[in-house]
Scaffold this motif. Structure first.
Motif, short mmCIF file in Angstrom:
data_model
loop_
_atom_site.label_atom_id
_atom_site.label_comp_id
_atom_site.label_asym_id
_atom_site.label_seq_id
_atom_site.Cartn_x
_atom_site.Cartn_y
_atom_site.Cartn_z
N ASN A 185 128.33 87.42 13.71
CA ASN A 185 128.55 88.35 14.56
C ASN A 185 129.59 88.10 15.67
N TYR A 186 130.76 88.67 15.84
CA TYR A 186 131.48 88.42 17.01
C TYR A 186 132.04 89.82 17.60
N ASN A 187 132.15 89.77 18.87
CA ASN A 187 132.60 90.98 19.58
C ASN A 187 133.65 90.68 20.56
N PHE A 188 134.47 91.80 20.90
CA PHE A 188 135.61 91.59 21.85
C PHE A 188 135.45 93.00 22.97
N ARG A 189 135.13 92.63 24.08
CA ARG A 189 134.96 93.61 25.19
C ARG A 189 135.86 93.54 26.26
N PHE A 190 136.67 95.01 26.37
CA PHE A 190 137.54 94.86 27.46
C PHE A 190 136.90 95.93 28.37
N SER A 191 137.03 95.71 29.88
CA SER A 191 136.38 96.78 30.61
C SER A 191 137.17 96.48 32.04
N GLY A 192 137.16 97.67 32.42
CA GLY A 192 137.90 97.73 33.88
C GLY A 192 137.48 98.83 34.66
N MET A 193 137.88 98.87 36.08
CA MET A 193 137.65 99.69 37.03
C MET A 193 138.79 99.81 38.02
N VAL A 194 139.06 100.88 38.24
CA VAL A 194 140.21 101.33 39.28
C VAL A 194 139.70 102.47 40.20
N HIS A 195 140.34 102.32 41.56
CA HIS A 195 140.21 103.32 42.47
C HIS A 195 141.72 104.20 42.29
N LEU A 196 141.39 105.20 42.06
CA LEU A 196 142.58 106.53 42.18
C LEU A 196 142.58 107.10 43.44
N PRO A 197 144.06 108.07 43.41
CA PRO A 197 144.15 108.84 44.67
C PRO A 197 142.97 109.88 44.83
#
Length: 299
Positions: A185-197
Motif C-alpha cells: 500500500n503506498y500513498n501520496f498526500r499533498f496538503s496546504g493552507m493559505v490566508h486569503l484577502p
C-alpha cells in the motif's frame, strides 16, 4: 511492563445449548479460562532545541495466554452450523519503530520528518471444517511501513506539505487452503493552507491511495481523494462560517476490503462519500465564579 486480564462473557461460560435457530447452534464452555496479556515496551528519545531536531527509538513485545477463539463446525449433510468458544495459545507479536525530525534551513521554514515501523505478528485461530473438530490456523504476518514528510511554513499565513508513505505486508501459513500474501500500500498526500484577502482561509488536501499485490483484483485499487475547506471568521473570530467539499473527484468507495491477521475482512459503510456542507459555529467563553473564602482572613 504491563499485564492485563480479560474474562469471557458470562453466557459463554454456561453449559447451555442455544438452538433457537436450528441451523445455527451455539454451545457454552464451562472450561473457559481468563485471557492474560503480557506486554513490554521500551522507548528512547532525544530533542535538540537549537536545530529543533528530534530522534526517538522504540521496541515492543506482547504475548497472550488463553486467548478466546470460536470453534465453528459445519455439517454438510444437515446444513447445521455449531459454534463454541474455546481458549487457544500461540498469539504473540514483536515490533520496533523509529522517528526523526529536523529543520533544514536557518529561517526554520522547511521541516523534514520521517518514521519507520516494523512488526511481526503470530496469529492463531480456529478454522471452520466439516466434522467434529476444528483445525488450528497459524498465520505469520510480517509488516513494515515508513513515511517521509516535508513541510514548508511561512508564518501563520502559508503552510504546504508533501507526505509519501508506503506499507508492506507478507503473510504465510502452513494451511493448505491459505493463499500467501505479499502486498503493498503506498500513498501520496499533498496538503496546504493559505490566508486569503478579506480574512478568508483556504485549506485543501489531495491524497492518492494505491494498493498492489493482493490476490483478489478488487483489492488492487487506486483512488484520488480531494477535500477542501473555505473559512471566514466574524465578530473577532467568535463566529465562524465554513464551506466544506469532501471527495470532490468522487473516487472514494463505500466498501473497504482489508486483511486482518487471519485473512480477509470486508466493511461496507452506508455513507455519502461526496458532499458539500456549510458550517456555522459560535464560540464563547464563560468565566468561572470566584470561589468563596473559607476563612475570614482570606477576604
Amino acid at each position: 511492563y504491563r499485564s492485563s486480564e480479560s474474562q469471557p462473557g458470562m453466557t459463554s461460560m454456561l453449559d447451555i445449548r442455544d438452538d433457537a435457530n436450528p441451523l445455527y447452534v451455539t454451545l457454552g464452555n464451562t472450561n473457559l479460562k481468563n485471557a492474560r496479556t503480557h506486554s513490554v515496551n521500551a522507548q528512547w528519545g532525544k530533542f535538540q532545541m537549537r536545530t529543533q531536531s528530534m530522534l526517538s527509538l522504540g521496541a515492543n513485545y506482547s504475548i497472550t495466554r488463553n486467548a478466546l477463539a470460536t470453534a465453528v463446525v459445519y455439517d454438510k449433510q444437515t446444513g447445521v452450523t455449531t459454534s463454541q468458544p474455546r481458549n487457544i495459545n500461540g498469539n504473540w507479536q514483536v515490533g520496533g519503530n523509529a522517528f526523526a525530525q529536523r529543520v533544514l534551513d536557518k529561517k526554520k521554514h522547511l521541516t523534514l520528518q520521517g518514521n519507520v515501523y516494523v512488526n511481526y505478528n503470530n496469529s492463531v485461530d480456529l478454522t471452520t471444517v466439516e466434522g467434529m473438530d476444528n483445525t488450528r490456523s497459524d498465520v505469520h504476518n510480517t509488516m513494515a511501513s515508513g513515511s517521509v514528510g516535508l513541510t514548508y511554513q511561512l508564518g501563520e499565513g502559508l503552510r504546504l506539505s508533501l507526505t509519501p508513505a508506503v506499507n508492506y505486508r507478507h503473510a504465510t501459513s502452513d494451511r493448505k487452503d491459505f493463499s500467501e500474501v505479499s502486498a503493498w500500500n503506498y500513498n501520496f498526500r499533498f496538503s496546504g493552507m493559505v490566508h486569503l484577502p478579506w480574512s478568508f482561509e483556504l485549506s485543501s488536501d489531495l491524497t492518492s491511495y494505491n494498493r498492489r499485490g493482493y490476490n483478489d483484483d478488487q483489492m488492487n485499487t487506486s483512488e484520488w481523494v480531494w477535500n477542501a475547506r473555505l473559512t471566514r471568521g466574524f465578530l473577532k473570530k467568535r463566529l465562524t462560517l465554513s464551506l466544506d467539499a469532501f471527495d470532490i473527484l468522487a473516487q472514494l468507495k463505500n466498501t473497504d476490503v482489508t486483511l486482518n491477521s487471519q485473512g480477509r475482512t470486508e466493511t461496507w459503510r452506508n455513507s455519502l462519500p461526496r458532499y458539500v456542507m456549510v458550517h456555522l459555529s459560535y464560540k464563547f467563553n464563560s468565566g468561572m465564579a470566584k470561589p468563596k473564602p473559607r476563612y475570614p482572613w482570606e477576604n
